[in-house]
Design a protein around this motif. Structure first.
Motif, PDB file in Angstrom:
ATOM      1  N   PRO A 108      18.593 -25.304  39.872  1.00 21.87           N
ATOM      2  CA  PRO A 108      17.917 -26.575  40.141  1.00 21.87           C
ATOM      3  C   PRO A 108      17.339 -26.606  41.548  1.00 21.87           C
ATOM      4  O   PRO A 108      17.904 -26.021  42.477  1.00 21.87           O
ATOM      5  CB  PRO A 108      19.047 -27.615  39.983  1.00 21.87           C
ATOM      6  CG  PRO A 108      20.076 -26.941  39.143  1.00 21.87           C
ATOM      7  CD  PRO A 108      20.005 -25.483  39.497  1.00 21.87           C
ATOM      8  N   ILE A 156      13.204 -28.344  37.409  1.00 27.73           N
ATOM      9  CA  ILE A 156      13.692 -29.711  37.273  1.00 27.73           C
ATOM     10  C   ILE A 156      14.943 -29.735  36.405  1.00 27.73           C
ATOM     11  O   ILE A 156      15.919 -30.435  36.696  1.00 27.73           O
ATOM     12  CB  ILE A 156      12.599 -30.605  36.662  1.00 27.73           C
ATOM     13  CG1 ILE A 156      11.356 -30.592  37.561  1.00 27.73           C
ATOM     14  CG2 ILE A 156      13.111 -32.033  36.463  1.00 27.73           C
ATOM     15  CD1 ILE A 156      10.139 -31.246  36.935  1.00 27.73           C
ATOM     16  N   ALA A 157      14.911 -28.982  35.314  1.00 34.35           N
ATOM     17  CA  ALA A 157      16.061 -28.910  34.410  1.00 34.35           C
ATOM     18  C   ALA A 157      15.932 -27.678  33.541  1.00 34.35           C
ATOM     19  O   ALA A 157      14.846 -27.100  33.409  1.00 34.35           O
ATOM     20  CB  ALA A 157      16.134 -30.174  33.535  1.00 34.35           C
ATOM     21  N   ASN A 158      17.041 -27.272  32.951  1.00 37.28           N
ATOM     22  CA  ASN A 158      17.053 -26.165  32.008  1.00 37.28           C
ATOM     23  C   ASN A 158      17.597 -26.671  30.682  1.00 37.28           C
ATOM     24  O   ASN A 158      18.746 -27.109  30.597  1.00 37.28           O
ATOM     25  CB  ASN A 158      17.936 -25.025  32.529  1.00 37.28           C
ATOM     26  CG  ASN A 158      18.038 -23.891  31.522  1.00 37.28           C
ATOM     27  OD1 ASN A 158      17.066 -23.552  30.849  1.00 37.28           O
ATOM     28  ND2 ASN A 158      19.214 -23.305  31.397  1.00 37.28           N
ATOM     29  N   LEU A 159      16.757 -26.646  29.650  1.00 37.36           N
ATOM     30  CA  LEU A 159      17.153 -27.157  28.338  1.00 37.36           C
ATOM     31  C   LEU A 159      17.848 -26.045  27.558  1.00 37.36           C
ATOM     32  O   LEU A 159      17.217 -25.262  26.856  1.00 37.36           O
ATOM     33  CB  LEU A 159      15.927 -27.671  27.583  1.00 37.36           C
ATOM     34  CG  LEU A 159      15.103 -28.762  28.294  1.00 37.36           C
ATOM     35  CD1 LEU A 159      13.977 -29.243  27.394  1.00 37.36           C
ATOM     36  CD2 LEU A 159      15.992 -29.916  28.735  1.00 37.36           C
ATOM     37  N   GLU A 160      19.169 -25.976  27.699  1.00 39.87           N
ATOM     38  CA  GLU A 160      19.929 -24.894  27.087  1.00 39.87           C
ATOM     39  C   GLU A 160      19.862 -24.940  25.566  1.00 39.87           C
ATOM     40  O   GLU A 160      19.823 -23.898  24.907  1.00 39.87           O
ATOM     41  CB  GLU A 160      21.385 -24.949  27.559  1.00 39.87           C
ATOM     42  CG  GLU A 160      21.543 -24.708  29.058  1.00 39.87           C
ATOM     43  CD  GLU A 160      22.995 -24.727  29.483  1.00 39.87           C
ATOM     44  OE1 GLU A 160      23.873 -24.919  28.602  1.00 39.87           O
ATOM     45  OE2 GLU A 160      23.264 -24.548  30.689  1.00 39.87           O
ATOM     46  N   PRO A 201      13.355 -23.411  31.172  1.00 48.52           N
ATOM     47  CA  PRO A 201      13.272 -24.269  32.349  1.00 48.52           C
ATOM     48  C   PRO A 201      12.128 -25.270  32.258  1.00 48.52           C
ATOM     49  O   PRO A 201      11.063 -24.956  31.718  1.00 48.52           O
ATOM     50  CB  PRO A 201      13.043 -23.273  33.492  1.00 48.52           C
ATOM     51  CG  PRO A 201      12.350 -22.123  32.826  1.00 48.52           C
ATOM     52  CD  PRO A 201      12.905 -22.042  31.435  1.00 48.52           C
TER      53      PRO A 201
END
Length: 270
Positions: A143, A183-187, A199
């Motif tokens: 992040p 900004i974020a990682n959508l697992e 990401p």
């Protein structure tokens, strides 16, 4: 081929093929883009390149940001243009997630090599220079709020160097985390798509390919640190323990250099 006079020595080196598909012509065709990224977009300042051996196998260990190890590509460009004994840099990383065969082939021609201990040892046996980024996917999706806080290095990535007893050089890169802010990682999405990470950045996935691979401009600083010494042993268990200790040591050395570079940046602003 569009290489200038300064590339004659590099051409002699790069004409020697590796078994992984490197292609001097492809590198030459993309040289204008690499030059623009290095000199204009990221304004890379690479120092202490003379510490990297002029010949023979060696391992470079670095930090990076983003799914594509751009820090490695910029270091490869810097070494390609080194005035004394330019060298080819083989960037070893996970490539199994690349499904498009055209992209996979292009990466190989640009001296990307799929990660495996055997592949690394093959490159060492041919006297090649190898770069790895042991943070792996955890570093790629760090992040933005935690930029330059290194993730734990994977000790198995440095093990081949210990087994072949090649010199190891840490390289710290400041600037890449701002270029590719996550900004974020959508697992969940990554698992669904069977990719190492998904990401969310200011560009991805909102723009079409290749625009979603864009980055912010910046001012990068790359520092090659002194060779890291390690205990050489023929005992398998001792070697594993040494690799684990060495990975932590390399992580600490690179983190310390990043902290120094960050303090220097703050002083320059003040």
């Amino acid at each position: 081929m569009s290489f200038s006079e300064t590339h004659k020595s590099y051409v002699k080196v790069a004409r020697k093929r590796t078994p992984f598909g490197s292609n001097l012509k492809t590198v030459a065709q993309l040289e204008p883009l690499l030059t623009w990224l290095y000199e204009k977009w990221w304004k890379v300042e690479a120092s202490n390149l003379d510490r990297i051996p002029q010949e023979g196998p060696a391992l470079i260990v670095g930090n990076t940001s983003g799914i594509i190890p751009w820090a490695g590509i910029m270091l490869a460009y810097a070494l390609m243009n080194r005035k004394v004994c330019p060298r080819r840099l083989n960037i070893v990383c996970e490539m199994g997630w690349i499904e498009d065969e055209r992209i996979h082939q292009l990466a190989r021609e640009l001296n990307f090599v799929p990660w495996s201990a055997d592949n690394v040892k093959t490159l060492f046996a041919q006297g090649e220079l190898v770069a790895i980024f042991p943070e792996g996917v955890h570093g790629a999706v760090r992040p933005f709020a935690e930029r330059y806080r290194l993730r734990e290095f994977d000790w198995t990535k440095v093990l081949p160097a210990l087994q072949e007893e090649v010199p190891i050089f840490p390289v710290a890169t400041l600037g890449c985390d701002e270029a590719f802010p996550v900004i974020a990682n959508l697992e969940g999405v990554a698992k669904l798509l069977d990719v190492p990470a998904f990401p969310i950045t200011p560009f991805m996935p909102f723009l079409p390919f290749p625009l979603n691979m864009m980055s912010f401009p910046g001012s990068w600083k790359m520092r090659t640190l002194r060779q890291t010494e390690y205990k050489k042993t023929d005992d398998r268990n001792e070697r594993y323990e040494t690799a684990q200790t060495l990975a932590k040591q390399l992580e600490g050395e690179i983190q310390a250099e990043l902290n120094r570079l960050l303090r220097g940046r703050i002083k320059a602003i003040l």
